[in-house]
Write a protein that holds these residues in place. Structure first.
Motif, mmCIF file in Angstrom:
data_model
loop_
_atom_site.group_PDB
_atom_site.id
_atom_site.type_symbol
_atom_site.label_atom_id
_atom_site.label_comp_id
_atom_site.label_asym_id
_atom_site.label_seq_id
_atom_site.Cartn_x
_atom_site.Cartn_y
_atom_site.Cartn_z
ATOM 1 N N UNK A 1 0.825 -1.217 0.000
ATOM 2 C CA UNK A 1 0.000 0.000 0.000
ATOM 3 C C UNK A 1 0.859 1.267 0.000
ATOM 4 N N UNK A 2 2.155 1.117 -0.294
ATOM 5 C CA UNK A 2 3.132 2.207 -0.414
ATOM 6 C C UNK A 2 3.488 2.876 0.915
ATOM 7 N N UNK A 3 3.099 2.297 2.052
ATOM 8 C CA UNK A 3 3.534 2.847 3.335
ATOM 9 C C UNK A 3 4.917 2.279 3.668
ATOM 10 N N UNK A 4 5.725 3.090 4.294
ATOM 11 C CA UNK A 4 7.095 2.700 4.600
ATOM 12 C C UNK A 4 7.126 1.523 5.573
ATOM 13 N N UNK A 5 8.080 0.633 5.359
ATOM 14 C CA UNK A 5 8.231 -0.516 6.255
ATOM 15 C C UNK A 5 9.080 -0.164 7.468
ATOM 16 N N UNK A 6 9.784 0.972 7.405
ATOM 17 C CA UNK A 6 10.624 1.373 8.522
ATOM 18 C C UNK A 6 10.812 2.873 8.529
ATOM 19 N N UNK A 7 11.156 3.359 9.684
ATOM 20 C CA UNK A 7 11.483 4.772 9.838
ATOM 21 C C UNK A 7 12.990 4.854 10.032
ATOM 22 N N UNK A 8 13.643 5.530 9.127
ATOM 23 C CA UNK A 8 15.098 5.593 9.177
ATOM 24 C C UNK A 8 15.523 6.889 9.869
ATOM 25 N N UNK A 9 16.180 6.779 11.019
ATOM 26 C CA UNK A 9 16.642 7.990 11.706
ATOM 27 C C UNK A 9 17.708 8.711 10.876
ATOM 28 N N UNK A 10 17.725 10.022 10.961
ATOM 29 C CA UNK A 10 18.716 10.801 10.205
ATOM 30 C C UNK A 10 20.133 10.383 10.575
ATOM 31 N N UNK A 11 20.354 10.053 11.848
ATOM 32 C CA UNK A 11 21.689 9.648 12.285
ATOM 33 C C UNK A 11 22.152 8.389 11.550
ATOM 34 N N UNK A 12 21.222 7.478 11.254
ATOM 35 C CA UNK A 12 21.571 6.256 10.510
ATOM 36 C C UNK A 12 22.045 6.605 9.104
ATOM 37 N N UNK A 13 21.423 7.600 8.492
ATOM 38 C CA UNK A 13 21.843 8.050 7.164
ATOM 39 C C UNK A 13 23.258 8.608 7.219
#
Length: 130
Positions: free
Chosen positions: A41-53
């Motif tokens: 349904x195009x919803x994200x499977x995870x929330x990626x913290x900016x620090x991880x990026x």
């Protein structure tokens, strides 16, 4: 000579990927819809913290540095264990990425009709296989 060319190519690839991750870390939006796995349904499977990026960006630059040192174009002291095992660990990380999580990411994913899944099949998996 061939090793040097391959190392420089990997340096360029890892540095470019690192800069893209820095771009996202500093708030860039270009390409984000195709790099984060989504459910059907195009919803994200995870929330990626900016620090991880930021961590990914720094690791990609480190990978590039390791290959730059291997090329022999610069002489920087890197711990022996990092160079000895780094050349094996770096490709292993990307092999695991190609295999994926068996649902949303990688060659064996089950969800194949999302924007991410299409980009994954078209760009990411073939890129990592090479």
């Amino acid at each position: 000579m061939i090793t040097t060319i391959l190392c420089i190519t990997l340096l360029i690839i890892f540095t470019s990927l690192g800069f893209i991750h820095f771009y996202w870390f500093f708030g860039g939006k270009w390409g984000l819809e195709k790099v984060i796995p989504t459910k059907e349904n195009q919803t994200s499977t995870l929330s990626i913290p900016r620090f991880a990026t930021l961590k990914v960006a720094l690791f990609l630059l480190l990978f590039g540095l390791i290959y730059l040192v291997k090329s022999g174009l610069i002489n920087v002291h890197i711990p022996y264990l990092m160079t000895k095992y780094g050349y094996r660990i770096i490709p292993s990380i990307f092999i695991l990425r190609v295999i994926g999580d068996l649902k949303y990411v990688g060659f064996f994913k089950k969800i194949k009709n999302t924007e991410f899944a299409k980009a994954d099949s078209k760009w990411f998996v073939p890129f990592f296989i090479k």
